[in-house]
Design an enzyme around this catalytic site. Structure first.
Site, PDB file in Angstrom:
ATOM      1  N   TYR A 186       0.826  -1.211   0.000  1.00 52.85           N
ATOM      2  CA  TYR A 186       0.000   0.000   0.000  1.00 52.85           C
ATOM      3  C   TYR A 186       0.857   1.256   0.000  1.00 52.85           C
ATOM      4  O   TYR A 186       0.524   2.243  -0.649  1.00 52.85           O
ATOM      5  CB  TYR A 186      -1.008   0.008   1.149  1.00 52.85           C
ATOM      6  CG  TYR A 186      -2.207  -0.794   0.743  1.00 52.85           C
ATOM      7  CD1 TYR A 186      -3.068  -0.303  -0.250  1.00 52.85           C
ATOM      8  CD2 TYR A 186      -2.435  -2.063   1.252  1.00 52.85           C
ATOM      9  CE1 TYR A 186      -4.121  -1.066  -0.702  1.00 52.85           C
ATOM     10  CE2 TYR A 186      -3.482  -2.823   0.805  1.00 52.85           C
ATOM     11  CZ  TYR A 186      -4.328  -2.319  -0.168  1.00 52.85           C
ATOM     12  OH  TYR A 186      -5.374  -3.068  -0.629  1.00 52.85           O
ATOM     13  N   ARG A 211       1.791   1.827  -3.478  1.00 52.28           N
ATOM     14  CA  ARG A 211       0.676   2.392  -4.266  1.00 52.28           C
ATOM     15  C   ARG A 211       0.385   3.829  -3.866  1.00 52.28           C
ATOM     16  O   ARG A 211       0.112   4.682  -4.700  1.00 52.28           O
ATOM     17  CB  ARG A 211      -0.590   1.563  -4.055  1.00 52.28           C
ATOM     18  CG  ARG A 211      -0.602   0.306  -4.897  1.00 52.28           C
ATOM     19  CD  ARG A 211      -1.926  -0.409  -4.789  1.00 52.28           C
ATOM     20  NE  ARG A 211      -3.006   0.301  -5.423  1.00 52.28           N
ATOM     21  CZ  ARG A 211      -4.300   0.089  -5.138  1.00 52.28           C
ATOM     22  NH1 ARG A 211      -4.638  -0.810  -4.248  1.00 52.28           N
ATOM     23  NH2 ARG A 211      -5.230   0.758  -5.753  1.00 52.28           N
ATOM     24  N   GLN A 237     -15.552   2.778  -7.714  1.00 50.30           N
ATOM     25  CA  GLN A 237     -14.862   1.639  -7.102  1.00 50.30           C
ATOM     26  C   GLN A 237     -13.447   2.051  -6.720  1.00 50.30           C
ATOM     27  O   GLN A 237     -12.712   1.287  -6.114  1.00 50.30           O
ATOM     28  CB  GLN A 237     -14.785   0.478  -8.099  1.00 50.30           C
ATOM     29  CG  GLN A 237     -16.141  -0.042  -8.527  1.00 50.30           C
ATOM     30  CD  GLN A 237     -16.027  -0.919  -9.771  1.00 50.30           C
ATOM     31  OE1 GLN A 237     -15.849  -2.126  -9.678  1.00 50.30           O
ATOM     32  NE2 GLN A 237     -16.134  -0.315 -10.935  1.00 50.30           N
ATOM     33  N   HIS A 275     -15.622   1.076  -2.459  1.00 52.32           N
ATOM     34  CA  HIS A 275     -14.497   0.252  -2.002  1.00 52.32           C
ATOM     35  C   HIS A 275     -13.616   1.010  -1.004  1.00 52.32           C
ATOM     36  O   HIS A 275     -12.494   0.592  -0.735  1.00 52.32           O
ATOM     37  CB  HIS A 275     -13.667  -0.239  -3.203  1.00 52.32           C
ATOM     38  CG  HIS A 275     -14.379  -1.292  -4.007  1.00 52.32           C
ATOM     39  ND1 HIS A 275     -13.992  -1.678  -5.270  1.00 52.32           N
ATOM     40  CD2 HIS A 275     -15.467  -2.060  -3.722  1.00 52.32           C
ATOM     41  CE1 HIS A 275     -14.819  -2.623  -5.736  1.00 52.32           C
ATOM     42  NE2 HIS A 275     -15.712  -2.862  -4.814  1.00 52.32           N
ATOM     43  N   CYS A 298      -1.238   1.641  15.716  1.00 49.54           N
ATOM     44  CA  CYS A 298      -2.196   2.578  16.293  1.00 49.54           C
ATOM     45  C   CYS A 298      -1.571   3.231  17.530  1.00 49.54           C
ATOM     46  O   CYS A 298      -1.191   2.528  18.472  1.00 49.54           O
ATOM     47  CB  CYS A 298      -3.460   1.799  16.674  1.00 49.54           C
ATOM     48  SG  CYS A 298      -4.677   2.792  17.526  1.00 49.54           S
ATOM     49  N   SER A 339     -14.042  -2.848 -15.774  1.00 46.64           N
ATOM     50  CA  SER A 339     -14.220  -4.095 -16.509  1.00 46.64           C
ATOM     51  C   SER A 339     -15.559  -4.760 -16.140  1.00 46.64           C
ATOM     52  O   SER A 339     -15.931  -5.766 -16.733  1.00 46.64           O
ATOM     53  CB  SER A 339     -13.061  -5.052 -16.228  1.00 46.64           C
ATOM     54  OG  SER A 339     -12.968  -5.282 -14.838  1.00 46.64           O
TER      55      SER A 339
HETATM   56  P1  OAD Z   1     -10.171  -3.163 -13.948  1.00 51.03           P
HETATM   57  O1  OAD Z   1      -8.682  -3.084 -13.910  1.00 51.03           O
HETATM   58  O2  OAD Z   1     -10.794  -4.486 -13.817  1.00 51.03           O
HETATM   59  O3  OAD Z   1     -10.714  -2.516 -15.304  1.00 51.03           O
HETATM   60  C1  OAD Z   1     -10.253  -1.279 -15.758  1.00 51.03           C
HETATM   61  C2  OAD Z   1     -10.957  -0.953 -17.057  1.00 51.03           C
HETATM   62  O4  OAD Z   1     -10.557   0.348 -17.458  1.00 51.03           O
HETATM   63  C3  OAD Z   1     -10.625  -1.891 -18.205  1.00 51.03           C
HETATM   64  O5  OAD Z   1     -11.832  -2.393 -18.771  1.00 51.03           O
HETATM   65  C4  OAD Z   1      -9.877  -1.004 -19.204  1.00 51.03           C
HETATM   66  O6  OAD Z   1     -10.161  -1.337 -20.554  1.00 51.03           O
HETATM   67  C5  OAD Z   1     -10.420   0.369 -18.860  1.00 51.03           C
HETATM   68  N1  OAD Z   1      -9.550   1.506 -19.202  1.00 51.03           N
HETATM   69  C6  OAD Z   1      -8.200   1.547 -19.255  1.00 51.03           C
HETATM   70  N2  OAD Z   1      -7.770   2.783 -19.571  1.00 51.03           N
HETATM   71  C7  OAD Z   1      -8.888   3.562 -19.716  1.00 51.03           C
HETATM   72  C8  OAD Z   1      -9.110   4.933 -20.030  1.00 51.03           C
HETATM   73  N3  OAD Z   1      -8.097   5.766 -20.246  1.00 51.03           N
HETATM   74  N4  OAD Z   1     -10.385   5.375 -20.100  1.00 51.03           N
HETATM   75  C9  OAD Z   1     -11.426   4.530 -19.865  1.00 51.03           C
HETATM   76  N5  OAD Z   1     -11.275   3.229 -19.564  1.00 51.03           N
HETATM   77  C10 OAD Z   1     -10.029   2.750 -19.476  1.00 51.03           C
HETATM   78  O7  OAD Z   1     -10.683  -2.130 -12.823  1.00 51.03           O
HETATM   79  P2  OAD Z   1     -12.085  -2.101 -12.056  1.00 51.03           P
HETATM   80  O8  OAD Z   1     -13.200  -2.505 -12.940  1.00 51.03           O
HETATM   81  O9  OAD Z   1     -12.171  -0.773 -11.396  1.00 51.03           O
HETATM   82  O10 OAD Z   1     -11.305  -3.890  -5.992  1.00 51.03           O
HETATM   83  O11 OAD Z   1     -11.840  -3.200 -10.960  1.00 51.03           O
HETATM   84  C11 OAD Z   1     -12.804  -3.385  -9.955  1.00 51.03           C
HETATM   85  C12 OAD Z   1     -12.142  -3.751  -8.648  1.00 51.03           C
HETATM   86  O12 OAD Z   1     -11.202  -4.804  -8.849  1.00 51.03           O
HETATM   87  C13 OAD Z   1     -11.304  -2.662  -8.021  1.00 51.03           C
HETATM   88  O13 OAD Z   1     -12.079  -1.664  -7.344  1.00 51.03           O
HETATM   89  C14 OAD Z   1     -10.459  -3.427  -7.060  1.00 51.03           C
HETATM   90  C15 OAD Z   1     -10.059  -4.579  -7.964  1.00 51.03           C
HETATM   91  O14 OAD Z   1      -9.735  -5.766  -7.334  1.00 51.03           O
HETATM   92  C16 OAD Z   1     -10.870  -3.809  -4.714  1.00 51.03           C
HETATM   93  O15 OAD Z   1      -9.748  -3.427  -4.417  1.00 51.03           O
HETATM   94  C17 OAD Z   1     -11.887  -4.228  -3.705  1.00 51.03           C
END
Ligand code: OAD
Length: 247
Positions: free
Chosen positions: A64, A67, A98, A116, A148, A190
């Site tokens: 973390y 990140r 998210q 999230h 803590c 995604s």
């Molecule tokens: P993903 O990494 O699964 O998907 C990211 C999406 O963004 C993909 O479909 C890409 O094609 C798209 N993408 C990339 N560049 C882009 C741009 N410039 N403009 C628009 N779209 C673009 O990320 P999430 O769907 O957010 O959860 O993933 C969901 C969750 O999975 C996250 O919140 C996290 C992870 O595990 C937790 O940490 C609980």
């Protein structure tokens, strides 16, 4: 297609926004899936789970910190500012995200539902009540894992870890908004991680139009009610918000 999307956004009376990691890609944050996704390089079950944090807090905090440090100085891009303008213009435009990077709020948006959680704050893992902002001192100076100051337990980033439920009030309001909206703009996700992924489907099932902004195909269906704009958030959102001429 873009002109139809612009017109639908203009006419919408109960719009909603739903974002994922791709929304922040042009600000320099990495996504989770795809070729350069974090989960290609790291193991979520160890680094982003409550079990991993309890069994090896040092390893989880190292990740973390990496990140968070990558996120230091990250600024909202033009697509974020366009959403802020749209929100101001519409009066009401809830944003469900998210993402844990806090960029929607940094861009001046209000009514942001961080389903999230947020990596900008941390709190006591044993819930003694202590909570703190993730300051540069905590990131750079403190031992890993940070503890803590109130009770000596390990601190945790205030994000939802795998193995934990989503915050109930936030997720239930998100679904209520999805079931009631007339249009949902889905950006950079995604649509694979549930229950968050159900939000655009709930909107669709209740008659809303979906405008998807994503260069890649996702789990969303191809249908009359889904307009998929296969370009980047920072290019399309200013157009949708009416900040640039139609194309
Ligand atoms: P993903 O990494 O699964 O998907 C990211 C999406 O963004 C993909 O479909 C890409 O094609 C798209 N993408 C990339 N560049 C882009 C741009 N410039 N403009 C628009 N779209 C673009 O990320 P999430 O769907 O957010 O959860 O993933 C969901 C969750 O999975 C996250 O919140 C996290 C992870 O595990 C937790 O940490 C609980």
């Amino acid at each position: 297609m873009i002109n139809r999307a612009i017109e639908l956004v203009r006419r919408s009376v109960r719009p909603l926004v739903f974002t994922g990691a791709g929304m922040s890609r042009e600000s320099g944050m990495r996504t989770f899936r795809g070729d350069d996704g974090l989960w290609k390089e790291y193991r979520p079950e160890q680094l982003s789970s409550i079990a991993g944090l309890r069994s090896d807090p040092g390893v989880v905090w190292d990740w973390y910190k990496m990140r968070l440090m990558t996120g230091e100085g990250v600024e909202p891009h033009a697509g974020y500012h366009a959403l802020t303008c749209l929100q101001n213009e519409k009066g009401e435009l809830p944003v469900i995200t998210q993402n844990v990077d806090g960029l929607h709020k940094l861009a001046g948006q209000t009514d942001v539902l961080e389903i999230h959680g947020s990596m900008r704050t941390a709190s006591c893992l044993e819930k003694c009540g202590f909570s703190t902002g993730l300051t540069p001192e905590l990131l750079h100076g403190a031992p890993t894992p940070p503890v803590c100051p109130s009770c000596g337990a390990v601190l945790r980033p205030d994000i939802v870890l795998f193995g934990e439920p989503l915050p109930p009030k936030i997720i239930s309001r998100s679904y209520e908004l999805a079931e009631d909206c007339d249009l949902i703009i889905v950006v950079g996700t995604s649509v694979q991680v549930w229950p968050a992924a159900g939000i655009p489907f709930a909107a669709l099932e209740n008659g809303a139009i979906v405008i998807e902004i994503n260069p890649a195909q996702t789990e969303l269906p191809q249908s009359e009610s889904v307009i998929s704009l296969r370009r980047k958030a920072g290019e399309i959102l200013p157009l949708l918000a009416g900040l640039k001429g139609k194309v």
